[in-house]
Motif scaffolding. Structure first.
Motif, PDB file in Angstrom:
ATOM      1  N   THR A 145       0.825  -1.205   0.000  1.00  0.00           N
ATOM      2  CA  THR A 145       0.000   0.000   0.000  1.00  0.00           C
ATOM      3  C   THR A 145       0.863   1.260   0.000  1.00  0.00           C
ATOM      4  O   THR A 145       0.461   2.283  -0.532  1.00  0.00           O
ATOM      5  CB  THR A 145      -0.948   0.034   1.217  1.00  0.00           C
ATOM      6  OG1 THR A 145      -0.175  -0.157   2.397  1.00  0.00           O
ATOM      7  CG2 THR A 145      -2.004  -1.048   1.116  1.00  0.00           C
ATOM      8  N   LYS A 146       2.041   1.178   0.607  1.00  0.00           N
ATOM      9  CA  LYS A 146       2.909   2.353   0.703  1.00  0.00           C
ATOM     10  C   LYS A 146       4.198   2.135  -0.078  1.00  0.00           C
ATOM     11  O   LYS A 146       4.829   1.085   0.042  1.00  0.00           O
ATOM     12  CB  LYS A 146       3.269   2.632   2.159  1.00  0.00           C
ATOM     13  CG  LYS A 146       2.082   2.971   3.034  1.00  0.00           C
ATOM     14  CD  LYS A 146       2.523   3.196   4.449  1.00  0.00           C
ATOM     15  CE  LYS A 146       1.317   3.448   5.340  1.00  0.00           C
ATOM     16  NZ  LYS A 146       1.692   3.436   6.747  1.00  0.00           N
ATOM     17  N   ILE A 147       4.600   3.143  -0.820  1.00  0.00           N
ATOM     18  CA  ILE A 147       5.839   3.061  -1.593  1.00  0.00           C
ATOM     19  C   ILE A 147       7.044   2.895  -0.660  1.00  0.00           C
ATOM     20  O   ILE A 147       8.025   2.233  -1.010  1.00  0.00           O
ATOM     21  CB  ILE A 147       5.995   4.291  -2.530  1.00  0.00           C
ATOM     22  CG1 ILE A 147       6.978   3.997  -3.670  1.00  0.00           C
ATOM     23  CG2 ILE A 147       6.429   5.522  -1.780  1.00  0.00           C
ATOM     24  CD1 ILE A 147       6.374   3.255  -4.802  1.00  0.00           C
ATOM     25  N   GLU A 148       6.941   3.448   0.548  1.00  0.00           N
ATOM     26  CA  GLU A 148       8.024   3.324   1.514  1.00  0.00           C
ATOM     27  C   GLU A 148       8.268   1.860   1.885  1.00  0.00           C
ATOM     28  O   GLU A 148       9.404   1.449   2.109  1.00  0.00           O
ATOM     29  CB  GLU A 148       7.733   4.130   2.790  1.00  0.00           C
ATOM     30  CG  GLU A 148       7.668   5.628   2.599  1.00  0.00           C
ATOM     31  CD  GLU A 148       6.308   6.104   2.072  1.00  0.00           C
ATOM     32  OE1 GLU A 148       5.340   5.303   1.978  1.00  0.00           O
ATOM     33  OE2 GLU A 148       6.229   7.291   1.724  1.00  0.00           O
ATOM     34  N   SER A 149       7.202   1.086   1.934  1.00  0.00           N
ATOM     35  CA  SER A 149       7.334  -0.349   2.230  1.00  0.00           C
ATOM     36  C   SER A 149       8.120  -1.042   1.127  1.00  0.00           C
ATOM     37  O   SER A 149       8.972  -1.890   1.399  1.00  0.00           O
ATOM     38  CB  SER A 149       5.960  -1.008   2.341  1.00  0.00           C
ATOM     39  OG  SER A 149       5.219  -0.420   3.366  1.00  0.00           O
ATOM     40  N   THR A 150       7.851  -0.662  -0.106  1.00  0.00           N
ATOM     41  CA  THR A 150       8.548  -1.268  -1.240  1.00  0.00           C
ATOM     42  C   THR A 150      10.015  -0.873  -1.234  1.00  0.00           C
ATOM     43  O   THR A 150      10.890  -1.704  -1.507  1.00  0.00           O
ATOM     44  CB  THR A 150       7.871  -0.853  -2.568  1.00  0.00           C
ATOM     45  OG1 THR A 150       6.471  -1.136  -2.469  1.00  0.00           O
ATOM     46  CG2 THR A 150       8.458  -1.604  -3.744  1.00  0.00           C
ATOM     47  N   VAL A 151      10.300   0.379  -0.907  1.00  0.00           N
ATOM     48  CA  VAL A 151      11.691   0.848  -0.824  1.00  0.00           C
ATOM     49  C   VAL A 151      12.446   0.031   0.221  1.00  0.00           C
ATOM     50  O   VAL A 151      13.533  -0.477  -0.036  1.00  0.00           O
ATOM     51  CB  VAL A 151      11.742   2.360  -0.487  1.00  0.00           C
ATOM     52  CG1 VAL A 151      13.141   2.799  -0.113  1.00  0.00           C
ATOM     53  CG2 VAL A 151      11.221   3.176  -1.653  1.00  0.00           C
TER      54      VAL A 151
END
Length: 170
Positions: A145-151
């Motif tokens: 849900t969050k791009i930060e998680s993917t980073v």
């Protein structure tokens, strides 16, 4: 034993192509990937953790492995694709799946303590990111849900970001 090897290849390939968590790989039903008796090119599965649907492609290699496994096992729609050890209508547990992955890892000479079920989820996502630099695409494919998680998930560091920036001329 052919069925066991066919199952392992189908499970391994599906895990890499789908980028699903272990609990979701284990919970796959036949109709998720082969609703009409033949394996489809793209599938959508609702993830257990997030309850969000995630789409994934099945490569030709994976489709063939799944079809070989379905033929060998006689699995039908309504059944779990990968049954538990007792074959009593339950799916393979995350623990059983983790043991299988450890066996696969060990069989190719790698240390099973360094790689696990999540390594399979991360493999294709990391390759896609490295080849395209498209973080948003990887986020969608993983169902984050969050791009930060993917980073964080990909372990993208400042050096990676700078390397990408250096390739762009304005």
């Amino acid at each position: 034993m052919v069925e066991g090897r066919a199952r392992d290849l189908a499970m391994f390939n599906l895990a890499i192509d789908s980028k699903l968590r272990g609990c979701d790989v284990g919970a796959l039903k036949v109709e998720d990937v082969a609703p009409n008796g033949y394996t489809i090119e793209r599938a959508t599965v609702r993830q257990r953790k997030t309850r969000r649907p995630v789409k994934f492609e099945l490569t030709e290699q994976t489709r063939q492995a799944v079809e070989d496994y379905l033929r060998a096992s006689g699995k039908k729609p309504g059944e779990f694709l990968f049954s538990g050890r007792r074959h009593d209508g339950h799916c393979v547990t995350t623990r059983q799946y983790a043991r299988l992955v450890a066996e696969w890892i060990g069989s190719i000479g790698l240390d099973p303590r360094l790689f696990g079920t999540h390594s399979l989820r991360r493999t294709k996502a990391t390759l896609i990111y490295r080849r395209t630099g498209n973080l948003r695409a990887v986020q969608l494919l993983l169902g984050h849900t969050k791009i930060e998680s993917t980073v964080r998930y990909l372990g993208i560091e400042v050096d990676d970001a700078l390397a990408i920036a250096e390739q762009v001329d304005v």
